[in-house]
Design a protein around this motif. Sequence first.
Motif, PDB file in Angstrom:
ATOM      1  N   VAL A  77      50.071  20.872  35.614  1.00  0.00           N
ATOM      2  CA  VAL A  77      49.294  19.438  35.751  1.00  0.00           C
ATOM      3  C   VAL A  77      50.331  18.328  36.396  1.00  0.00           C
ATOM      4  CG1 VAL A  77      47.354  17.549  35.627  1.00  0.00           C
ATOM      5  CG2 VAL A  77      47.241  20.089  35.097  1.00  0.00           C
ATOM      6  N   ALA A  78      51.163  18.274  34.763  1.00  0.00           N
ATOM      7  CA  ALA A  78      52.299  17.173  35.163  1.00  0.00           C
ATOM      8  C   ALA A  78      53.216  17.688  36.475  1.00  0.00           C
ATOM      9  CB  ALA A  78      52.751  17.224  34.207  1.00  0.00           C
ATOM     10  N   ASN A  79      54.046  18.793  36.488  1.00  0.00           N
ATOM     11  CA  ASN A  79      54.935  19.141  37.117  1.00  0.00           C
ATOM     12  C   ASN A  79      54.678  19.474  38.629  1.00  0.00           C
ATOM     13  OD1 ASN A  79      57.707  19.661  36.185  1.00  0.00           O
ATOM     14  ND2 ASN A  79      56.357  20.484  35.037  1.00  0.00           N
ATOM     15  N   ILE A  80      52.895  19.297  39.210  1.00  0.00           N
ATOM     16  CA  ILE A  80      52.839  19.051  40.940  1.00  0.00           C
ATOM     17  C   ILE A  80      52.474  17.267  40.790  1.00  0.00           C
ATOM     18  CG2 ILE A  80      51.060  19.820  41.596  1.00  0.00           C
ATOM     19  CD1 ILE A  80      50.582  22.717  40.530  1.00  0.00           C
ATOM     20  N   GLY A  81      52.066  17.057  39.942  1.00  0.00           N
ATOM     21  CA  GLY A  81      51.409  15.499  39.821  1.00  0.00           C
ATOM     22  C   GLY A  81      52.466  14.982  39.905  1.00  0.00           C
ATOM     23  N   LEU A  82      53.661  15.063  39.229  1.00  0.00           N
ATOM     24  CA  LEU A  82      54.713  14.626  39.923  1.00  0.00           C
ATOM     25  C   LEU A  82      55.295  14.571  41.307  1.00  0.00           C
ATOM     26  CD1 LEU A  82      56.837  12.295  38.623  1.00  0.00           C
ATOM     27  CD2 LEU A  82      58.192  14.531  37.731  1.00  0.00           C
ATOM     28  N   VAL A  94      53.807  15.913  44.025  1.00  0.00           N
ATOM     29  CA  VAL A  94      53.046  14.930  44.458  1.00  0.00           C
ATOM     30  C   VAL A  94      52.823  13.784  44.496  1.00  0.00           C
ATOM     31  CG1 VAL A  94      49.873  14.438  44.974  1.00  0.00           C
ATOM     32  CG2 VAL A  94      50.994  16.600  44.621  1.00  0.00           C
ATOM     33  N   LEU A  95      53.297  13.152  43.549  1.00  0.00           N
ATOM     34  CA  LEU A  95      53.290  11.318  43.533  1.00  0.00           C
ATOM     35  C   LEU A  95      54.876  11.139  44.476  1.00  0.00           C
ATOM     36  CD1 LEU A  95      52.293   8.349  42.004  1.00  0.00           C
ATOM     37  CD2 LEU A  95      53.986   9.391  40.418  1.00  0.00           C
ATOM     38  N   ILE A 116      52.366   5.396  39.229  1.00  0.00           N
ATOM     39  CA  ILE A 116      50.946   6.227  37.774  1.00  0.00           C
ATOM     40  C   ILE A 116      49.839   5.316  37.789  1.00  0.00           C
ATOM     41  CG2 ILE A 116      50.617   7.431  35.820  1.00  0.00           C
ATOM     42  CD1 ILE A 116      53.796   8.828  36.307  1.00  0.00           C
ATOM     43  N   VAL A 134      47.738   4.501  40.364  1.00  0.00           N
ATOM     44  CA  VAL A 134      47.144   4.883  40.867  1.00  0.00           C
ATOM     45  C   VAL A 134      45.922   5.807  40.144  1.00  0.00           C
ATOM     46  CG1 VAL A 134      46.721   7.640  41.060  1.00  0.00           C
ATOM     47  CG2 VAL A 134      49.127   7.133  41.928  1.00  0.00           C
TER      48      VAL A 134
END
Length: 312
Positions: A39-44, A46-47, A301, A304
Motif C-alpha cells: 500500500v505504501a509503495n504503490i501509494g507513493l 500513484v501520488l 499526502i 490528499v
Amino acid sequence: MENNTYPNHVLLLEGLKVTQQSSYPAFILFLIIYIFTMVANIGLIVLISMERSLHQPMYILLCNLPLNDIVGATTLIPRLLWDILTTAPERYITYIECVIQAFYTHVYATTSHTVLMIMAFDRYVAICNPLRYATIMTNKMVIRLSVSAWGVAIVLVGILLGLTIRLSRCRSNIFNPYCDNASLFKLSCENVFINNIYGLIFTVVLFVSSIGSISLTYLKIAIVCLSSKNSSLNSKALTTCSTHLLVYLIVLGCGFTIIVLHRFPAFADLRKVSSVLGSVVPTCLNPIIYGLQTKEIKQRIFRVFHRAKVST
C-alpha cells in the motif's frame, strides 16, 4: 529427498524456522508488513504520478525505489507466508520456481544500490550545478539513468544465475529461508570455483562502486554547501540528502550484516533471520522515510487526506 524419492525438479525448502506456537503470530506479522509495504509503495508511485508538481527528475527517479521494493517484497514475503503455515517436510518448491525467486531476489538487492546511485547523481547535479540542472536532467537523461540502474542489475544477476543453472544437481535441499544463488549452486557436486569467484567479484564491484560513488558525491555536495552562504540552498540540500543517505545506510547495513554473518557458520540461524529482515525492513521503511522526510511529498499526502476528510 536426497535418496531421489521425489522428482529431480522438486526441491525441499527449509523456510523460516518458527515454532508451532509462534507460526500464526509470525504469519500475521509478515502479512501486515506485506500489506503495508504494498500500500505504501504503490501509494507513493500513484501520488508522484498524479501530482504534476512532483513531475520533476528527483521524484521520477524516486519512483524506481518503491517499484524495486514492490518487487523485493513480492518475491519473498508471499512464499514466506506459505512456508510458515506449512510443516517443514512439506515445503516443496520446483527448481524453476527456485531459480525465478533467486533471480528477483538478487535483482532487488542489486537495484537497491544502483537506484540510490542514480538518485545521488541527481542530487549532485541539483546542488553543485544548479544552473545546468534543467539542461542535464532532461527526460531523456532520467530514462537513461533508470534503464541503466535496472539494466546493469538484470545483466549482472543474469550472468550470476546463468553460471549456476549450467551445473548438474546431486542434492535437493535448500538450507535457507528462500532461494538464492548460493543455495542453488550448493545443490551441485561439481566444482563451483567459477561461481564463487564471480559472486565475490560481483559483490565487491557492487559495494565498492556504490560506496565510492555516493561518498564522492556527498563529499562534493558538502564542499559546495560549506563554501556557499545561501542558507536556503543548504537547508534544502540537507533535507533531501539526509533522506537519501538514511535510506542508503539502511540498505548498506542490511547487506553488510548478511555478508559478515556468512563468515561465521556458528551464527547460521541468525544469518538466515537477518537475510529475511534485510529484505523486508527496507521495503517498508523506505516509503515512510521519504513520505515523512521529503517536504513536498509530505505536503501532498496531507493534502490528499484533507480532501478525503472534507469529501466525507
